[in-house]
Design a protein around this motif. Structure first.
Motif, short mmCIF file in Angstrom:
data_model
loop_
_atom_site.label_atom_id
_atom_site.label_comp_id
_atom_site.label_asym_id
_atom_site.label_seq_id
_atom_site.Cartn_x
_atom_site.Cartn_y
_atom_site.Cartn_z
N VAL A 26 33.95 68.78 34.33
CA VAL A 26 33.18 68.59 33.10
C VAL A 26 31.76 68.16 33.44
N ARG A 27 31.64 67.20 34.35
CA ARG A 27 30.30 66.75 34.76
C ARG A 27 29.51 67.88 35.40
N GLU A 28 30.17 68.63 36.25
CA GLU A 28 29.50 69.76 36.90
C GLU A 28 29.05 70.80 35.89
N ALA A 29 29.85 71.03 34.87
CA ALA A 29 29.48 71.99 33.83
C ALA A 29 28.28 71.50 33.03
N VAL A 30 28.21 70.20 32.79
CA VAL A 30 27.05 69.64 32.09
C VAL A 30 25.79 69.88 32.90
N VAL A 31 25.86 69.64 34.20
CA VAL A 31 24.70 69.85 35.07
C VAL A 31 24.28 71.32 35.03
N ARG A 32 25.25 72.22 35.02
CA ARG A 32 24.96 73.66 34.98
C ARG A 32 24.63 74.15 33.56
N GLN A 33 24.82 73.26 32.57
CA GLN A 33 24.63 73.60 31.15
C GLN A 33 25.51 74.80 30.78
N GLU A 34 26.77 74.65 31.08
CA GLU A 34 27.75 75.70 30.87
C GLU A 34 29.04 75.07 30.36
N PRO A 35 29.71 75.67 29.39
CA PRO A 35 30.98 75.11 28.94
C PRO A 35 31.99 75.04 30.10
N PHE A 36 32.65 73.91 30.25
CA PHE A 36 33.58 73.77 31.38
C PHE A 36 34.77 74.69 31.25
N CYS A 37 35.12 75.09 30.06
CA CYS A 37 36.24 76.01 29.88
C CYS A 37 35.90 77.41 30.41
N ILE A 38 34.61 77.72 30.47
CA ILE A 38 34.18 79.00 31.03
C ILE A 38 33.93 78.88 32.52
N GLY A 39 33.22 77.83 32.93
CA GLY A 39 32.86 77.66 34.34
C GLY A 39 34.02 77.27 35.23
N ALA A 40 34.99 76.57 34.68
CA ALA A 40 36.14 76.11 35.46
C ALA A 40 37.41 76.22 34.62
N PRO A 41 37.82 77.44 34.29
CA PRO A 41 38.95 77.62 33.35
C PRO A 41 40.28 77.09 33.84
N GLU A 42 40.42 76.86 35.14
CA GLU A 42 41.68 76.33 35.67
C GLU A 42 41.62 74.82 35.94
N SER A 43 40.52 74.19 35.54
CA SER A 43 40.38 72.74 35.75
C SER A 43 41.34 71.99 34.81
N PRO A 44 41.70 70.77 35.17
CA PRO A 44 42.59 70.00 34.30
C PRO A 44 42.06 69.83 32.87
N ALA A 45 40.77 69.62 32.73
CA ALA A 45 40.20 69.45 31.39
C ALA A 45 40.29 70.75 30.59
N ALA A 46 39.98 71.88 31.21
CA ALA A 46 40.05 73.16 30.51
C ALA A 46 41.49 73.49 30.10
N LEU A 47 42.43 73.22 30.99
CA LEU A 47 43.84 73.47 30.66
C LEU A 47 44.30 72.56 29.52
N ALA A 48 43.80 71.34 29.50
CA ALA A 48 44.16 70.42 28.40
C ALA A 48 43.59 70.91 27.07
N VAL A 49 42.36 71.43 27.09
CA VAL A 49 41.76 71.98 25.86
C VAL A 49 42.58 73.18 25.38
N ASP A 50 42.99 74.03 26.30
CA ASP A 50 43.85 75.16 25.92
C ASP A 50 45.15 74.69 25.28
N GLY A 51 45.74 73.65 25.87
CA GLY A 51 46.98 73.10 25.31
C GLY A 51 46.77 72.51 23.93
N LEU A 52 45.66 71.81 23.74
CA LEU A 52 45.36 71.25 22.41
C LEU A 52 45.14 72.36 21.39
N ALA A 53 44.42 73.40 21.78
CA ALA A 53 44.18 74.52 20.87
C ALA A 53 45.51 75.18 20.47
N ALA A 54 46.39 75.35 21.44
CA ALA A 54 47.70 75.93 21.14
C ALA A 54 48.50 75.04 20.19
#
Length: 79
Positions: A26-54
């Motif tokens: 998430v921090r790295e995505a902020v530095v890159r100014q990119e959504p973490f779900c796009i830049g790191a779709p397999e990261s724990p945070a992105a997987l958690a967002v997918d689970g919440l959306a489901a």
């Protein structure tokens, strides 16, 4: 937040649906100014967002709604 909803929004209750873990991606995505779900779709945070959306897509609206909560559910579920 729970107490505010309970006090000011009759008929609205909050339940924990899930958490988004602390994740360096998430921090790295902020530095890159990119959504973490796009830049790191397999990261724990992105997987958690997918689970919440489901989980949210499986929510059922309350049987009886009144006031603003009716419009909230309509917007949430039907866009």
């Amino acid at each position: 937040l729970y107490q505010a909803c309970d006090h000011f929004l009759s008929g609205v209750s909050l339940e924990l649906t899930g958490i988004i873990p602390r994740d360096p991606a998430v921090r790295e995505a902020v530095v890159r100014q990119e959504p973490f779900c796009i830049g790191a779709p397999e990261s724990p945070a992105a997987l958690a967002v997918d689970g919440l959306a489901a989980a949210i897509t499986r929510w059922e609206p309350p049987r009886q709604t009144d006031g603003n909560i009716k419009f909230f559910w309509k917007k949430l579920l039907f866009g």
